[in-house]
Design an enzyme around this catalytic site. Structure first.
Site, PDB file in Angstrom:
ATOM      1  CG  ASP A 105       5.347   4.534   1.410  1.00 32.76           C
ATOM      2  OD1 ASP A 105       5.406   5.247   2.436  1.00 32.76           O
ATOM      3  OD2 ASP A 105       4.272   4.165   0.910  1.00 32.76           O
TER       4      ASP A 105
ATOM      5  CE1 TYR B 212      -3.659   2.591   0.792  1.00 32.60           C
ATOM      6  CE2 TYR B 212      -2.051   3.476   2.327  1.00 32.60           C
ATOM      7  CZ  TYR B 212      -3.225   3.614   1.616  1.00 32.60           C
ATOM      8  OH  TYR B 212      -3.961   4.762   1.733  1.00 32.60           O
TER       9      TYR B 212
ATOM     10  CE  LYS C 157      -0.238   6.086   7.807  1.00 30.76           C
ATOM     11  NZ  LYS C 157      -1.615   5.647   7.932  1.00 30.76           N
TER      12      LYS C 157
END
Lengths: 445, 445
Positions: free
Chosen positions: B247, B145, B274
């Site tokens: 990522d 993801y 985040k």
């Protein structure tokens, strides 16, 4: 927490910035030579620079702050929410209340989904259009800005060297290395040009998922889509199974229900952002229930699965809800009236200074052009390097000598914190500015 | 401002939500039947539902809250900034300070740019890779993801019916209507499988802009990239003029300088998000100066023009800076040690309950799998509908009977607000949960 740092000058901050940020700026819109302006604080329609100078803010974070800075009702509500938390792995009631509030503002907003920026909103809108139609291509207006999703960026800054024949404008990449597949899936049309646009769309009928339109595109010249143009495009989408997708990230401010209120046709989808966040990062996709269903996780096959860590976070939802409650029908009308006064005063200054300058815009926004006749197309609005340099000179004059902040395209995006006082100051400053650049301006014509 | 509303139940709120939001949820991650959980407030490691029940939060807004809810230092700093404004058309000093702080944490972060979400960060990283190399394609791991940019979404949820031969995994679209051009420009490799991955990359050598890797991909099974795999991929990128793009939106929490600290190779670019936002919408792209230069507006030809209304807004910058200051080397080690204790306690519970359950993870995160041996690939980690239903049953049990909130993939993302107390509670609850589902679990094996 930390020891207070000695105050630094903009040059000092920028010097450090260049060592850790490419070009020293987090957003290219704030880039300027020799160094960016650094802001210390804002209040109402004023911003105070780190130089201690207070300036009138007609830019409002690129049109995002409809009530100016630190509106007490917004700040108060946010502080209250801050004591409860900024984000959860679960849902909150305020996202439902805010969704309801926005859906109640425009008949086309039957359902809505929140995201984190205008870029994400336009990206979600394009993906939803493809998911609904099963088609790969989109159509967009030459020169129109729709955020940083590469499909939406095509031909955003086309120039005479690459824009091609107006009958079939080239799909010009903005970013180096943009895949050919992206360019092939975006067809570009000349805004407000019915005949050419329909001919271009017809060539790809059956492949187009949506026609993406900002009804008053800033970079095309901040000119309205004509009613006839919008009706022609709408009719074409109905006859060809495509969606009409409005980018109202900027233009939603122009009416209680957005720029779409001014047209007899209704978009299938609308991307929102800017003012609906009350000063916090936001985006949203609103539209017809039938289309928005592609996002519904209750469906057995979810055509467009979608999530986002910060989407619909309760701080943005709270700030946005209060901001939009305050921006009621009366507030919209009052702000638009004030903006109209400002435009009239500036047009007066243009006459007095006797300069070849024109103004375009709608609602609470306008843009000033250094040409006698307002542009009617992107290619007319396109600025030569000389004009751009003169605009920068004028912006610098206004900033440093008149303590007035405009958007770097020479545009104003009004906030409800402004009053007649600031409008008078703007008009006087503009008159002086026009007189200052008049000799150079006349050479340019 | 408004009259207080009578308190509503989750069912009542959700009923209204379904009339204005597709599926009634702003993010699919919060969707559940019969209706989502609605949170009223959070404090430290606790969240209180609108039902008034206080629960331990091991999800922390999908891993985004490293200090849990309303940490006083973050809240205080944000309130102070709120009195100065949330966003300006100009730069602020705090973005430079925060950029410096992050660049100081990892040697690979020579320059950094802020955006508004992890999705925007990955999109910017892919666009920067294309701009730097002039190449169109990217490579990514099956099942990983990386946010909602469609190129990054390819094969995110491949399943046995469409994932194809492991030697050449299919590029499977996530969203219906994804253009073929997008699928053609993404090549998919099996994570941690050196031989197959290099063979796949070799087939497209010269066309690949970057190899996109989450070093501990959650949906692949929350398993680490092996050192050998990372070295092999790095070597391949050096030999073939491609970039290594990490990522670390989720994984940055695992070390002071991110998961990349554990590898002898350094990525060219890293996407962040985040935890670096301190609870507010955030994303960032960091990397080698030479590559980041594509974003530099001082260049005569800007290869990757980039802006964003809310990028580097001073609220996010302030919250992020304080959060990351607090998450210093000592705090990272302490949190990772606490998480290790939790994993050990859960593995103990697995033994006591004698169930076929395994745990994977790193740093302050772990994921529980309903199989005796931990998965080593996405295809092994792939859950059947029956397993997914059992996971949901266990999540519901933990939520309603044990007052414990986990991430819906059956994962925990720890915060510094947690202590041994909550770890004990988690382990006890897990033991009860394992015993509860044991009969069904044994049938599944």
């Amino acid at each position: 927490m930390e020891t207070p740092k000695p105050k630094r000058t903009a040059e000092e901050i920028y010097k450090q910035a260049c060592t850790v940020i490419p070009g020293g700026v987090s957003r290219n819109t704030v880039f300027r030579r020799p160094c960016p302006h650094y802001t210390a604080s804002g209040s109402g329609c004023y911003v105070t620079g780190i130089d201690g100078v207070r300036r009138i803010d007609f830019a409002n974070n690129m049109a995002a702050l409809i009530h100016g800075h630190i509106h007490p009702a917004i700040t108060g509500a946010v502080i209250e929410q801050l004591q409860k938390g900024t984000a959860f792995t679960m849902a909150t009631e305020v996202e439902v209340e805010f969704a309801q509030l926005l859906c109640d503002r425009a008949p086309g907003f039957e359902k809505i989904r929140f995201v984190n920026s205008g870029t994400e909103a336009v990206m979600a809108m394009i993906k939803a259009s493809r998911a609904f139609t099963g088609r790969p291509k989109i159509a967009k207006a030459e020169g129109a800005y729709h955020g940083t999703y590469d499909f939406a960026e095509v031909s955003q800054t086309s120039n005479p060297s690459n824009w091609g024949d107006i009958d079939r404008p080239n799909s010009v990449p903005l970013v180096h290395g943009t895949p050919q597949g992206v360019l092939d899936d975006v067809v570009v049309f000349p805004f407000n040009d019915i005949e050419r646009t329909i001919a271009i769309l017809n060539r790809l009928a059956g492949q187009i998922a949506c026609v993406l339109i900002d009804p008053i595109p800033h970079r095309v010249g901040l000119i309205r889509a004509t009613r006839e143009f919008m009706e022609a495009v709408y009719k074409w989408t109905r006859e060809n199974g495509a969606l009409l997708a409005f980018d109202e990230v900027v233009t939603f401010r122009t009416n209680y229900g957005g720029a779409q209120e001014d047209y007899p046709v209704r978009p299938d989808l609308t991307a929102l952002g800017k003012i609906i966040g009350g000063g916090f990062p936001v985006g949203a996709l609103a539209g017809r229930s039938e289309v928005m269903k592609v996002l519904d996780p209750r469906e057995s096959k979810v055509l467009f699965p979608h999530s986002g860590t910060f989407s619909a976070n309760p701080i943005t939802m709270t700030a946005g809800r209060v901001a939009m409650e305050l921006f009621d029908r009366e507030a919209v009308l009052k702000l638009n009236a004030l903006t109209k006064t400002a435009v009239a005063r500036i047009e007066e200054a243009v006459k007095i200074a006797d300069v070849p300058v024109s103004v375009t815009g709608a609602g609470s926004m306008f843009r000033i052009h250094l040409k006698a006749l307002p542009p009617t197309t992107y290619r007319e609005a396109y600025q030569t390097a000389e004009t751009a340099a003169l605009v920068n000179e004028l912006l610098d004059y206004l900033f440093f000598s008149e303590n007035i902040v405009l958007i770097n395209t020479f545009a104003c995006m009004f906030s409800t914190a402004l009053s007649q006082n600031e409008v008078d100051r703007l008009a006087e400053a503009m008159l002086k500015g026009f007189r200052l650049i008049k000799p150079k301006l006349e050479i340019l014509q």
